[in-house]
Write an enzyme that holds these catalytic residues in place. Structure first.
Site, PDB file in Angstrom:
ATOM      1  N   LYS A   6       0.745  -1.186  -0.007  1.00  0.00           N
ATOM      2  CA  LYS A   6       0.162  -0.096   0.011  1.00  0.00           C
ATOM      3  C   LYS A   6       0.949   1.278  -0.062  1.00  0.00           C
ATOM      4  O   LYS A   6       1.680   1.342   0.893  1.00  0.00           O
ATOM      5  CB  LYS A   6      -0.829   0.115   1.307  1.00  0.00           C
ATOM      6  CG  LYS A   6      -1.848  -1.178   1.316  1.00  0.00           C
ATOM      7  CD  LYS A   6      -2.966  -0.720   2.431  1.00  0.00           C
ATOM      8  CE  LYS A   6      -3.549  -1.945   3.191  1.00  0.00           C
ATOM      9  NZ  LYS A   6      -3.704  -1.760   4.419  1.00  0.00           N
TER      10      LYS A   6
ATOM     11  N   GLY B 156      11.382  -6.036   7.751  1.00  0.00           N
ATOM     12  CA  GLY B 156       9.968  -6.639   7.146  1.00  0.00           C
ATOM     13  C   GLY B 156      10.145  -7.575   5.870  1.00  0.00           C
ATOM     14  O   GLY B 156      10.815  -8.670   5.795  1.00  0.00           O
TER      15      GLY B 156
HETATM   16  P1  AMP Z   1       4.215  -4.466   2.745  1.00  0.00           P
HETATM   17  O1  AMP Z   1       4.142  -5.102   4.056  1.00  0.00           O
HETATM   18  O2  AMP Z   1       3.538  -3.269   2.639  1.00  0.00           O
HETATM   19  O3  AMP Z   1       5.779  -4.154   2.160  1.00  0.00           O
HETATM   20  O4  AMP Z   1       3.866  -5.260   1.581  1.00  0.00           O
HETATM   21  C1  AMP Z   1       4.163  -6.533   1.360  1.00  0.00           C
HETATM   22  C2  AMP Z   1       3.174  -7.357   0.658  1.00  0.00           C
HETATM   23  O5  AMP Z   1       2.725  -6.738  -0.650  1.00  0.00           O
HETATM   24  C3  AMP Z   1       3.621  -8.644   0.594  1.00  0.00           C
HETATM   25  O6  AMP Z   1       2.703  -9.591   1.157  1.00  0.00           O
HETATM   26  C4  AMP Z   1       3.431  -8.901  -1.162  1.00  0.00           C
HETATM   27  O7  AMP Z   1       2.629 -10.138  -1.486  1.00  0.00           O
HETATM   28  C5  AMP Z   1       2.477  -7.628  -1.420  1.00  0.00           C
HETATM   29  N1  AMP Z   1       2.264  -7.090  -2.716  1.00  0.00           N
HETATM   30  C6  AMP Z   1       3.511  -7.016  -3.522  1.00  0.00           C
HETATM   31  N2  AMP Z   1       3.275  -6.713  -4.769  1.00  0.00           N
HETATM   32  C7  AMP Z   1       1.947  -6.787  -5.003  1.00  0.00           C
HETATM   33  C8  AMP Z   1       0.837  -6.670  -5.869  1.00  0.00           C
HETATM   34  N3  AMP Z   1       1.421  -6.287  -7.279  1.00  0.00           N
HETATM   35  N4  AMP Z   1      -0.490  -6.937  -5.711  1.00  0.00           N
HETATM   36  C9  AMP Z   1      -0.732  -7.667  -4.505  1.00  0.00           C
HETATM   37  N5  AMP Z   1       0.179  -7.487  -3.517  1.00  0.00           N
HETATM   38  C10 AMP Z   1       1.327  -7.295  -3.580  1.00  0.00           C
END
Ligand code: AMP
Length: 403
Positions: A206, A359
């Site tokens: 996000k 993370g």
């Molecule tokens: P964050 O915790 O914000 O760094 O997000 C990590 C998560 O984002 C991981 O679990 C990924 O699977 C997810 N993610 C990365 N790229 C995408 C995408 N294009 N669509 C959906 N989820 C995603």
């Protein structure tokens, strides 16, 4: 500028016979059926424990683990398996202690033999921990001579053991451990008068989680690479068709602000030019490569495509400082891990200073077997992000030389 961080080198043990050290660690490791599945945080704690043992200290270690309810012991969240791992690594006996709030606990600590350490049971079995309770802190600090914080991953939380316990000790008897020192050196130091070009790579789920860090880096970076799901909110703002990809409609105006700030400061924003897509968000779904920045209506982007990987890798390899925060795609599924892997490989090949925020990007670089090929992999997700955003972390503030 923030005052200097106090470190182990600042501690003066003269006048103390085998001083008792309260050592706050972050041993919040993943467990599956009572078995530790990733020991990174345990091994990261060892240098400070060994340093204190070599100085003849009696070491009382503590940590939280998971999210227990906070009203007493819960087997699922016991630090017992972590204590066993610590004992195995250290070759010493680790006494797990659940009754550390009882009267006389400080006298038990005085009887510790040189080959014994104490590990307090999960601090979060007591709800006072997360409330930052001062009375709880007083009991924890009783009988202890020094306070050492090596729990980098928890430094963004003002929990009792992170702040109130530290404040029970005079400044000259508290400091950061070796891990916290290293994290601060890399995460703050790398961006103090950095050599250009500085490249920041952002990805993950996000935009909303990363607004502050994106804004901050428009005044630090020369290049900002944006991948992961958050790239689709950027691409949509720029007028691209993103199909069924995840877009945060309510963050489009913020994306506009970030892009304008970047333009004003001549920061290059690098977005994907192709994608690996699927018809649905499901493991095992068939990957379909989309050769343009635009995505057909029936597809969603789940990873950056090969041309994007090559462009991103070029920018990364020619940088003097690189920081990576957030995967480029759904890296947990093999078919959509290629973009994150290529970013990890480019970081490994870069000769500059390469830093991986904690993370998911840390999990990714470990999974790709490249963690030892970068300058620093942070052990703290939230903590590293807040630090990079330029915030002073509560657990660090109490360890600064002059407050
Ligand atoms: P964050 O915790 O914000 O760094 O997000 C990590 C998560 O984002 C991981 O679990 C990924 O699977 C997810 N993610 C990365 N790229 C995408 C995408 N294009 N669509 C959906 N989820 C995603």
């Amino acid at each position: 500028m923030a005052a200097r961080l106090r470190t182990l080198m600042d501690l003066d043990f003269s006048g103390f016979n085998r001083p008792v050290v309260f050592l706050r660690l972050d041993l919040n490791v993943p467990l599956k059926a009572g078995v530790v599945t990733d020991e990174t945080r345990i091994t990261a704690a060892l240098p400070t424990i060994n340093w204190l043992l070599e100085k003849g200290c009696r070491v009382v270690m503590c940590s939280h683990l998971g999210r227990p309810k906070g009203d007493g012991y819960e087997k699922e969240f016991s630090l017992s398996p972590v204590g066993e791992k610590l004992a195995a690594h250290l070759g010493k006996e680790v006494l797990l202690c659940g009754d550390y709030l009882m009267d006389g606990f400080d006298r038990i600590v005085q009887q510790l033999a040189p080959n014994q350490l104490v590990l307090l049971e999960n601090l979060r079995f007591h709800k006072q921990e997360q409330k930052g309770d001062k009375d709880f802190a007083k009991v924890l600090a009783k009988g202890m001579d020094f306070y050492v914080n090596d729990a980098f991953g928890t430094c963004h939380r003002a929990d009792a053991s992170m702040v109130a316990v530290a404040e029970e000790f005079p400044l000259e008897r508290r400091c950061a451990g070796l891990l916290v020192q290293k994290e601060i050196d890399f995460l703050e130091g790398a961006f103090r008068n950095p050599q250009a070009p500085v490249t920041a790579i952002f990805g993950g789920a996000k935009v909303s989680d990363k607004i502050a860090i994106l804004q901050k880096f428009t005044s630090i970076a020369n290049n900002m690479i944006i991948g992961g799901a958050m790239a689709y909110t950027f691409l949509r703002y720029m007028g691209h068709n993103v199909g069924k990809s995840r877009v945060e409609e309510d963050k489009l105006s913020l994306v506009g602000e970030i892009l304008r700030a970047a333009e004003a400061r001549k920061v290059k924003i690098i977005l994907p030019v192709d994608h690996v897509c699927a018809t649905e968000f499901a493991e095992g779904t068939m990957p379909i490569t989309c050769n343009t920045a635009d995505i057909p209506d029936n597809l969603m982007g789940l990873d950056i495509g090969p041309r994007s990987s090559a462009i991103f890798a070029d920018a990364i390899r020619s940088s003097k400082v690189v920081v990576w925060n957030g995967p480029m795609g759904v890296f947990e599924w093999d078919a959509f891990a290629t973009g994150s892997r290529s970013v990890a490989e480019a970081l490994a090949q870069c000769e500059g200073s390469t830093i991986v925020g904690g993370g998911d990007s840390a999990a990714a670089i470990v999974a790709f077997g490249l963690a030892d090929k970068v300058s620093h992999v942070s052990t703290g997700g939230g903590a590293s992000m807040e630090l990079l955003e330029g915030k002073e972390l509560p657990g660090i503030r109490v360890l600064r030389a002059a407050l």
